[in-house]
Scaffold this motif. Structure first.
Motif, PDB file in Angstrom:
ATOM      1  N   VAL A  49      63.249  14.181  19.110  1.00 14.97           N
ATOM      2  CA  VAL A  49      63.430  12.781  19.466  1.00 14.97           C
ATOM      3  C   VAL A  49      62.335  12.314  20.417  1.00 14.97           C
ATOM      4  O   VAL A  49      61.702  11.280  20.198  1.00 14.97           O
ATOM      5  N   ALA A  50      62.122  13.078  21.475  1.00 13.71           N
ATOM      6  CA  ALA A  50      61.110  12.740  22.462  1.00 13.71           C
ATOM      7  C   ALA A  50      60.754  13.976  23.272  1.00 13.71           C
ATOM      8  O   ALA A  50      61.571  14.884  23.411  1.00 13.71           O
ATOM      9  N   TYR A  60      57.004  10.327  21.211  1.00 13.74           N
ATOM     10  CA  TYR A  60      58.244   9.853  20.636  1.00 13.74           C
ATOM     11  C   TYR A  60      58.194   9.932  19.127  1.00 13.74           C
ATOM     12  O   TYR A  60      57.168   9.641  18.512  1.00 13.74           O
ATOM     13  N   ALA A  61      59.307  10.321  18.528  1.00 13.23           N
ATOM     14  CA  ALA A  61      59.410  10.319  17.084  1.00 13.23           C
ATOM     15  C   ALA A  61      59.486   8.886  16.581  1.00 13.23           C
ATOM     16  O   ALA A  61      59.893   7.976  17.313  1.00 13.23           O
ATOM     17  N   ASP A  62      59.097   8.696  15.315  1.00 14.17           N
ATOM     18  CA  ASP A  62      59.121   7.353  14.741  1.00 14.17           C
ATOM     19  C   ASP A  62      60.517   6.746  14.756  1.00 14.17           C
ATOM     20  O   ASP A  62      60.666   5.521  14.777  1.00 14.17           O
ATOM     21  N   ARG A  67      62.925   2.203  21.131  1.00 12.30           N
ATOM     22  CA  ARG A  67      64.263   2.064  21.695  1.00 12.30           C
ATOM     23  C   ARG A  67      64.593   3.121  22.741  1.00 12.30           C
ATOM     24  O   ARG A  67      65.459   2.901  23.584  1.00 12.30           O
ATOM     25  N   PHE A  68      63.922   4.269  22.647  1.00 16.83           N
ATOM     26  CA  PHE A  68      64.237   5.395  23.528  1.00 16.83           C
ATOM     27  C   PHE A  68      63.140   5.612  24.560  1.00 16.83           C
ATOM     28  O   PHE A  68      61.967   5.305  24.319  1.00 16.83           O
ATOM     29  N   SER A  69      63.531   6.191  25.694  1.00 21.46           N
ATOM     30  CA  SER A  69      62.582   6.488  26.756  1.00 21.46           C
ATOM     31  C   SER A  69      62.982   7.778  27.458  1.00 21.46           C
ATOM     32  O   SER A  69      64.145   7.953  27.819  1.00 21.46           O
ATOM     33  N   LEU A  81      67.236  10.879  28.868  1.00 19.66           N
ATOM     34  CA  LEU A  81      66.869  10.136  27.672  1.00 19.66           C
ATOM     35  C   LEU A  81      67.655   8.830  27.676  1.00 19.66           C
ATOM     36  O   LEU A  81      68.877   8.838  27.517  1.00 19.66           O
ATOM     37  N   GLN A  82      66.952   7.729  27.875  1.00 12.73           N
ATOM     38  CA  GLN A  82      67.564   6.409  27.826  1.00 12.73           C
ATOM     39  C   GLN A  82      67.495   5.898  26.405  1.00 12.73           C
ATOM     40  O   GLN A  82      66.410   5.812  25.826  1.00 12.73           O
TER      41      GLN A  82
END
Length: 117
Positions: A49-50, A60-62, A67-69, A81-82
């Motif tokens: 995921v990241a 970061y994965a596509d 959306r994720f951080s 992981l937000q």
């Protein structure tokens, strides 16, 4: 062996947010370089995921589509992981991984994330 403990998962509706956290169950003596989050849905392969390195690089994965951080605390070996604007396809077990300079990898048991339509 040392295990990581994830928390923060749960059930939310589409468009909602969750913040996952990861901490080691015991002190990791060696310096931790890579910290990462993976996920695995039923019947699917585990996917990245990241990830982040101690030098500050993040990948970061596509699937995240902005959306994720991922964030980290090197002094306490914590990683978060937000996740925002969650979708039903994000439903999976999320796992934390940390790798130290001795090339030892540490995993957690996972935290379940379920997104309802």
């Amino acid at each position: 062996q040392v295990q990581l403990v994830e928390s923060g998962g749960g059930l939310v509706h589409s468009g909602g947010s969750l913040r996952l956290s990861c901490a080691p169950s015991r002190i990791i003596v060696a310096i931790v370089n890579t910290m990462a989050w993976y996920r695995q849905a039923p019947g699917a392969q585990r996917e990245l995921v990241a990830s982040s390195t101690r030098s500050g690089r993040t990948d970061y994965a596509d699937l995240s589509l902005g959306r994720f951080s991922i964030s980290r605390d090197n002094d306490r070996n914590l990683v978060w992981l937000q996740m925002n604007n969650l979708k039903p396809d994000d439903t999976a077990m999320y796992y934390c991984k940390q790798r130290d300079v001795l090339r030892r990898s540490y995993w957690g048991q996972g935290t379940q994330v379920t997104i309802a339509e």
